[in-house]
Write an enzyme that holds these catalytic residues in place. Structure first.
Site: not given
Ligand code: IMP
Length: 435
Positions: A13, A16, A40-41, A229
């Site tokens: 988180d 990225k 989750g981006h 991650q």
């Protein structure tokens, strides 16, 4: 051979998605190399003059750029239903037009099966207070099957005989396990039908990713490898067992895509200006006070996959030192510096001590030892200014500049990008990647 890697330097988180989105401008191909839809981006880009938010769990963030090719490599675990949902959403919103040319899914990526998610949730529930705090997406059980040499691969979804033969062996075993946990069992026929349906829709995107990546590298095309991650969640190098089940570090690029270590050029580590963690496990700089609340509220620290509130704390430079070393970081991108605005002072954990007064420069990767350590902080004056319109490092308040300089001095790695808000424009680019 220009191959750059972006990795999370903390517990995930770190932002990225935004950094990869920015760097995609300079890349021809973006490759996601591990993890699955546990990631989750969140991306915010300008569309029709308004900020437009997209959350991607599987497809590389580079997909928002027209003309770039995105690859899901064989090291990724693919939930076909989620993958199709993302493809549909991207197509509906005009980000993914030409069907097969801009997205390639490795035919040998492992499929996250419905029983993987069921087992993930059942195992977590059975661990009670000892739970890992997984995302419940079936990531661990799917990687177990990969290492156990019994994965259903993406190409099996395009081949009914192969799928049936594998499921004939696998399903009784999975159902046996599920009954052990008191969970409902899965039936063969509906599952086969559903999976073949997914296969048919995914087929235009499926191919030999390893061969494609190799061909691009030999043509000197610019590749960007997107990690999911973070370093401390690496199954081999992180805070085991409170980790994910894949290799999140730069070395993961090689085993998951077939690119040799010597082919990697820059490795950029992403770190927030503070630190967060989701799920269980040691977190030496965690704050349970007003500053922790400030970080969670201002930084909107809620998981983009599960919505869980993230644990928040000061930046852990000792842990970053470890990330620099194991990834061979050549540059750092510091995100969410704006979130620290408004704090009287800011702290950096530069090492830890134990009860006997022994000092540790890096986190020992033994959770029981790490839990016992106390961070040693350096405290610096904070700043109040809104940073969102600043575009040069020199425009930042002096105290914020000193904070960044201190990070660089301790870590001996240059900061090449600073993010001061979610939008593409809210970024201070100090240096671009080498071309
Ligand atoms: P899993 O990857 O769902 O098996 O979860 C294992 C651990 O990794 C848990 O602590 C999760 O919260 C954490 N984790 C997995 N994916 C992410 C991510 O994208 N960001 C932050 N933490 C993650």
């Amino acid at each position: 051979m220009p191959a750059h890697v972006v990795v999370g330097a903390q517990w995930g988180d770190e932002g990225k998605g935004k950094v990869v989105d920015l760097y995609t401008e300079f890349a021809d191909v973006v490759v996601r190399y591990q993890g699955g839809n546990n990631a989750g981006h969140t991306l915010v880009v300008e569309r029709d003059g308004k900020p437009d938010k997209t959350v991607l769990h599987l497809i590389p963030s580079g997909i928002l750029h027209p003309d770039k090719v995105c690859v899901i490599a064989s090291g990724v675990v693919v939930d076909p239903a989620i993958c199709l949902k993302e493809i549909d959403a991207l197509q509906q919103r005009g980000y993914l037009k030409a069907k097969s040319e801009r997205l390639l899914i490795a035919d040998d990526a492992s499929v996250i099966m419905p029983y993987h998610s069921a087992l993930d949730l059942a195992r977590e529930a059975s661990r009670g207070d000892d739970k890992i705090g997984t995302t419940g997406r079936g990531i661990g059980p799917c990687y177990e099957d990969k290492v156990g040499r019994r994965s259903i691969l993406i190409r099996d979804l395009l081949d009914e005989d192969s799928l049936r033969a594998k499921l004939d062996r696998l399903l009784p075993e999975k159902n046996h396990l599920l009954s052990f946990y008191g969970e409902p069992l899965f039936e063969m026929e509906p599952m086969v039908k559903e999976l073949l349906g997914y296969g048919e829709r995914l087929a235009p995107f499926v191919g030999d990713a390893r061969q494609y990546i190799h061909a691009q590298l030999s043509r000197d095309r610019q590749l960007l490898f997107e990690g999911a991650q973070g370093t401390l969640l690496d199954v081999g190098l992180g805070t085991y067992p409170f980790v994910t089940s894949s290799h999140t570090t730069a070395a993961g690029v090689c085993i998951n895509t077939g690119v040799a270590p010597s082919a990697l050029d820059e490795v950029v580590g992403i770190t927030k200006a503070y630190c967060t963690r989701v799920g269980s496990g040691p977190f030496p700089t965690e704050l349970d006070d007003a500053v922790g609340e400030h970080l969670r509220d201002v930084g909107r620290e809620f998981g983009s996959t599960t919505g869980r509130p993230r644990r928040c704390g000061w930046i852990d430079v000792a842990a970053l030192r470890y990330a620099v070393r194991v990834n061979g970081l050549t540059g750092l991108a510091v995100t969410k510096l704006d979130v620290l605005s408004g704090l009287d002072s800011v702290k950096l954990a530069v090492s830890y001590t134990d009860a006997e007064g022994n000092e540790y420069d890096e986190p020992p990767m033994n959770c029981e030892t790490l839990e016992q350590l106390t961070p040693v902080y350096e405290e610096m004056p904070g700043w109040d200014e809104d940073l969102s319109n600043m575009r040069q490092r020199q425009e930042l308040p002096e105290t914020a500049q000193r904070f960044l300089e201190r990070l660089e001095t301790i870590l001996e790695v240059p900061i090449i990008l600073v993010s001061i808000g979610p939008a593409r424009a809210e970024t201070i680019v100090i240096r671009h990647l080498n071309r």
